[in-house]
Structures are given as structure tokens and as C-alpha cells.
Design a protein around this motif. Structure first.
Motif, short mmCIF file in Angstrom:
data_model
loop_
_atom_site.label_atom_id
_atom_site.label_comp_id
_atom_site.label_asym_id
_atom_site.label_seq_id
_atom_site.Cartn_x
_atom_site.Cartn_y
_atom_site.Cartn_z
N ALA A 88 0.83 -1.16 0.12
CA ALA A 88 -0.11 -0.05 -0.12
C ALA A 88 0.80 1.23 -0.11
CB ALA A 88 -0.89 0.07 1.23
N PRO A 89 0.53 2.10 -0.68
CA PRO A 89 1.25 3.55 -0.82
C PRO A 89 1.23 4.34 0.53
CG PRO A 89 -0.64 3.72 -2.02
CD PRO A 89 -0.51 2.40 -1.75
N SER A 90 2.06 5.13 0.81
CA SER A 90 2.00 5.81 2.10
C SER A 90 0.70 6.99 1.97
CB SER A 90 3.36 6.68 2.47
OG SER A 90 3.64 7.63 1.34
N TRP A 91 0.26 7.47 3.20
CA TRP A 91 -0.73 8.10 3.21
C TRP A 91 -0.45 9.63 2.72
CZ3 TRP A 91 -5.80 7.07 3.37
CH2 TRP A 91 -6.04 5.97 3.73
N SER A 92 1.28 9.84 2.90
CA SER A 92 1.78 11.25 1.96
C SER A 92 1.24 11.17 0.67
CB SER A 92 3.13 11.48 2.54
OG SER A 92 3.88 10.19 2.02
N GLU A 93 1.59 9.92 0.11
CA GLU A 93 1.05 9.90 -1.28
C GLU A 93 -0.26 10.04 -1.61
OE1 GLU A 93 2.62 6.42 -2.95
OE2 GLU A 93 4.79 6.70 -2.18
N GLU A 94 -1.23 9.57 -0.59
CA GLU A 94 -2.60 9.60 -0.88
C GLU A 94 -3.01 11.11 -0.48
OE1 GLU A 94 -4.71 7.82 -1.59
OE2 GLU A 94 -3.84 5.78 -1.85
N LEU A 95 -2.16 11.91 0.22
CA LEU A 95 -2.38 13.40 0.54
C LEU A 95 -2.10 13.99 -0.84
CD1 LEU A 95 -3.17 15.63 2.33
CD2 LEU A 95 -0.96 15.53 2.93
N VAL A 96 -1.04 13.66 -1.60
CA VAL A 96 -0.94 14.26 -2.94
C VAL A 96 -1.97 14.07 -3.69
CG1 VAL A 96 0.77 14.37 -4.87
CG2 VAL A 96 1.68 14.13 -2.48
N ILE A 97 -2.42 12.82 -3.86
CA ILE A 97 -3.77 12.85 -4.76
C ILE A 97 -4.87 13.53 -4.19
CG2 ILE A 97 -5.37 10.95 -5.66
CD1 ILE A 97 -3.07 9.17 -5.35
N ALA A 98 -5.12 13.56 -2.86
CA ALA A 98 -6.08 14.15 -2.54
C ALA A 98 -6.05 15.87 -2.72
CB ALA A 98 -6.38 14.36 -1.09
N LEU A 99 -4.76 16.33 -2.80
CA LEU A 99 -4.76 17.71 -3.14
C LEU A 99 -4.87 17.79 -4.64
CD1 LEU A 99 -1.33 18.54 -1.12
CD2 LEU A 99 -3.72 19.42 -0.56
N TRP A 100 -4.64 17.02 -5.39
CA TRP A 100 -4.89 17.07 -7.02
C TRP A 100 -6.44 17.08 -6.89
CZ3 TRP A 100 -7.62 13.73 -9.99
CH2 TRP A 100 -7.47 13.94 -11.25
N VAL A 101 -7.25 16.42 -6.29
CA VAL A 101 -8.61 16.39 -6.42
C VAL A 101 -8.95 17.73 -6.05
CG1 VAL A 101 -10.79 15.58 -5.45
CG2 VAL A 101 -8.72 13.73 -6.02
N VAL A 102 -8.62 18.18 -4.89
CA VAL A 102 -9.20 19.61 -4.53
C VAL A 102 -8.47 20.76 -5.39
CG1 VAL A 102 -8.76 21.23 -2.84
CG2 VAL A 102 -8.89 19.02 -2.18
N ALA A 103 -7.40 20.44 -6.01
CA ALA A 103 -7.05 21.46 -6.91
C ALA A 103 -8.18 21.48 -8.30
CB ALA A 103 -5.57 21.48 -7.33
N THR A 104 -8.37 20.24 -8.73
CA THR A 104 -9.23 20.20 -9.93
C THR A 104 -10.54 20.75 -9.50
OG1 THR A 104 -8.18 18.03 -10.41
CG2 THR A 104 -10.27 18.51 -11.35
N VAL A 105 -11.21 20.48 -8.41
CA VAL A 105 -12.44 21.06 -8.02
C VAL A 105 -12.39 22.76 -7.78
CG1 VAL A 105 -14.27 21.14 -6.18
CG2 VAL A 105 -13.07 19.03 -7.09
N ALA A 106 -11.17 23.26 -7.17
CA ALA A 106 -11.30 24.81 -7.13
C ALA A 106 -10.94 25.48 -8.47
CB ALA A 106 -9.85 24.85 -6.27
#
Length: 421
Positions: free
Chosen positions: A161-179
Motif C-alpha cells: 500500500a502507498p503511504s498516506w503522504s502519497e494519498e494526500l498528494v492525490i487528495a490535493l490534486w482532487v481539491v485543485a481540480t475542483v477549485a
């Protein structure tokens, strides 16, 4: 200067370059052709996903190598974008679901995520905000489920499983897309609102111009036709008994009609754009300096007019000068048409910041409407109101009719003298 013009016309004066206030040309073109399918951008995105995924696989050796299934899933994720303007919600959920399946099959991250961003962007901009958010949330929850829970049973084998820091990067990408999508939606709504306001302001200016021309034509024709009507009656009455006087009446009719035609042509010339051969109007707009002509025309209609000027005459602004002339013209026309008096008095008072016009006749009224049919008085009021002035018109206590107009001509530096009764 443009912002001041926008404020006068009731348009918002937003900051930034013109494309930021009105929308970039490509955006307006997309809105105008919203019924067309976005073939070009969809093909470019499809090509980029196919080619870019190949390069992305080199940097992710722990992921599955793209094969035929991967190519099919990439097509399934990008080709629905062709319908993103017509069915934005369905495309957003389809793209999100296909992308989760693609990642669950162990294929590398990369351009496939761009399909999710584009579909989300299209849905938000089209007004389906919550549906777009739901699609992106579904995608993020799906990929977290795949990478954090189901990775043991899904390819590639032996991964962790990838680290949660990598998941955070993906989450930030999602937030940036929505913004970014929300920013684009907000600007699009502002562009649409401002465009509607500009169109409304243009329609209002066109209506005001039509009203101005109608008012000008009414004043010109009403005055001239009144003179022609009176002189025609005189000519018919004296045709046999006094041919010389009848000839004078016909001469007056000819002069009045010629002047009316010239003024009508001058008004209609304003509709035509200036050309190199005729760059400017043939004659300036009339003003108070032409009061002697009005007096002469009224005399031809059998009306004796006495003009009195008070104060120090000063050049008036063109708008005020034209309005003053037309108000006096309409008032004298109403005397000719509706009053039994054959005498009228015009008083022009110049004061600091304003000019006062007063036209009196001794009556009595010869028709049901003393002073006019109503259209002329309404036109006078509109002219005065457009300049911030006032009009008072009505019968006098001792008989007759009075029209009083006060027109501003500039900042007042001293109070105007009181009107005597």
C-alpha cells in the motif's frame, strides 16, 4: 475612460484585461457552438492519454505494463468526453468509474487522470456542481479502496500500500481540480451576467435613441404642419377675394415645408454612419439663436410673439440649447393649434447654472385640451428630465396657458432670481 462609460451605461466596471472581463475568444466560441461535439479536444486528449501512458509506465516499473486491456480502458475513459457538453453528469461518473477500474487493474498513474479532471471541469462549469463533486469523491474513494485495501488481491502482485503522504498528494490534486473548476464556473457566470447587462444597456440606448428621434420628428412636424394648416386655411379663404394674400400664404407654406424637410433629413442623417464624402451633419442642431426664425414662422401662422431676454446670454451646452429651442417651438405650436389668442409672450432668463423659459398666451383654449394633446407636453417633460430640468405647464389663474421650463446649464454659482407671477 472605458470604466466611466460602463458606469454611465449601467454596466459593471470590472478590473483586469478585456478577456478577463468579457471572457476569452475561445470560451465565447465554445459557448456559441455548444451544440457541436468537441471532436478536436477529445481526439487530442485521447492521443495524449495513449502516448503519455506509455512514457508514464517507464517511471513506474512496479505497475503493470500497458497492454490491450489498458488501451481499451483508456479509450473508455477519454472517448466519452466527446459528450461532456451535452451529458456532463453521465460523462463525469463514467470517466471516474472507468479510471478506478484502470487503476484497480494495476496500470500506471498518468494521463488517465486528466480525463477525470476534464469531465469534472465540464460538469461544474455546466452548473452540475454537486454531481461533479460526487463523481470526483467516488473516484477518490475508489482509488483509496484499491490502493489501501484491495491491493493484496489485485495486480500487480507483491506490491504494498502507498503511504498516506502519497494519498494526500492525490487528495490535493482532487481539491485543485475542483477549485479550478469552481473558479471557471464563477467567471463564466460573471461573463454571462455582464454580457446580458451589456446587451440590455445596448437595447436601452437603442430605445432612448428611437425615443429621441421620435421626439425630434414630432416637434419638427407638429410645428411645421400647424403653420401649413393655418396658412392653407388662409389661402383657401382668400383665394378669390384677395389673391395676393393667398399667394403670400402659399409662399409661407412652401418655406415651412422646405424647412421641415431639411430638419427631417438632418435628423435621419444621424442614422447613417459618416463617410469620407459626407463626414459630418449638413447643419448644426438648432438652438436659442434661432428664436427669430420661430417668431417669423409663428407670425406666418397668424401669431404675434414677443420675446424678452433677461440676464447675460451665454453659450449653452448643445443638449440644453436644442432642448430649449424645441420646448419653445412646441409651446408656440400648441398656442397656434389650441389657443384662441393670437398673441404669445416668450421670456428667456439666463442665470448662473440654468436657463428659464416661459411661454404665455391669453387663451381661451379652443379645444378640449388646453395647451396641447398631451404628446407634446410629454415630449417637453422628457427633454427637460433628460437634462435634470423641470417643466411646469397648465392654465393660468387669469386665463390663458403657461409653460415654464428650467434647464440646468452648468454648476450654479449664485441663486436664480425668484419667478414673478
Amino acid at each position: 475612460m472605458d470604466e466611466q462609460r460602463e458606469r454611465r451605461e449601467g454596466r459593471p466596471a470590472a478590473g483586469g484585461p478585456p478577456w478577463w472581463r468579457q471572457g476569452p475568444p475561445w470560451w465565447r466560441l465554445r459557448e456559441e457552438s455548444s451544440r457541436r461535439l468537441p471532436w478536436l479536444t477529445t481526439l487530442l486528449l485521447t492521443f495524449f492519454a495513449q502516448v503519455g501512458t506509455r512514457f508514464a509506465a517507464h517511471n513506474q516499473p512496479d505497475r503493470e505494463t500497458p497492454d490491450g486491456l489498458a488501451r481499451a480502458l483508456l479509450l473508455a475513459a477519454t472517448l466519452p468526453l466527446l459528450l461532456r457538453h451535452r451529458h456532463p453528469v453521465a460523462v463525469a461518473y463514467t470517466t471516474a468509474a472507468v479510471t478506478v477500474v484502470y487503476l484497480g487493474a494495476g496500470y500506471p498513474y498518468g494521463p488517465v487522470l486528466l480525463a477525470v479532471a476534464v469531465s469534472c471541469f465540464a460538469a461544474v462549469v455546466a452548473g452540475h456542481r454537486y454531481a461533479a463533486w460526487g463523481a470526483v469523491a467516488l473516484w477518490w474513494a475508489g482509488q483509496v479502496l484499491v490502493t489501501q485495501v484491495l491491493y493484496r488481491w489485485l495486480p500487480p502482485g507483491g506490491d504494498s500500500a502507498p503511504s498516506w503522504s502519497e494519498e494526500l498528494v492525490i487528495a490535493l490534486w482532487v481539491v485543485a481540480t475542483v477549485a479550478v473548476s469552481e473558479l471557471a464556473r464563477t467567471r463564466r457566470e460573471q461573463w454571462a451576467k455582464e454580457r446580458a447587462e451589456r446587451e440590455q444597456a445596448a437595447r436601452r440606448r437603442a430605445d432612448e435613441e428611437r425615443l429621441r428621434m421620435a421626439r425630434e420628428l414630432h416637434d419638427i412636424l407638429a410645428h411645421s404642419i400647424s403653420v401649413i394648416n393655418v396658412q392653407a386655411g388662409v389661402g383657401l379663404a382668400l383665394l378669390d377675394s384677395d389673391p395676393e394674400q393667398a399667394r403670400t400664404a402659399l409662399t409661407t407654406i412652401k418655406a415651412a415645408s422646405k424647412e421641415a424637410l431639411g430638419e427631417v433629413r438632418h435628423v435621419l442623417d444621424t442614422l447613417r454612419p459618416p463617410t469620407a464624402r459626407d463626414p459630418a451633419p449638413r447643419a448644426p442642431a438648432p438652438g436659442l439663436d434661432r428664436l427669430p426664425e420661430l417668431v417669423e414662422q409663428a407670425r406666418g401662422a397668424g401669431l404675434t410673439v414677443t420675446v424678452t431676454t433677461e440676464g447675460e446670454p451665454a453659450p449653452l451646452p448643445p443638449g440644453a440649447d436644442l432642448a430649449a429651442f424645441r420646448i419653445v417651438q412646441e409651446a408656440l405650436t400648441n398656442v397656434v393649434r389650441h389657443s384662441g389668442s393670437r398673441q404669445a409672450r416668450v421670456r428667456v432668463r439666463h442665470a448662473a447654472g440654468q436657463v428659464t423659459l416661459r411661454v404665455d398666451d391669453d387663451g381661451p383654449a379652443t379645444g378640449a385640451d388646453a395647451g396641447g394633446s398631451g404628446n407634446g407636453l410629454a415630449g417637453m417633460r422628457e427633454r427637460a428630465a433628460a437634462l435634470g430640468g423641470t417643466i411646469e405647464a397648465g392654465p393660468r389663474a387669469d386665463g390663458g396657458f403657461r409653460v415654464t421650463a428650467v434647464l440646468p446649464t452648468g454648476p450654479a454659482s449664485a441663486p436664480a432670481p425668484q419667478e414673478d407671477q
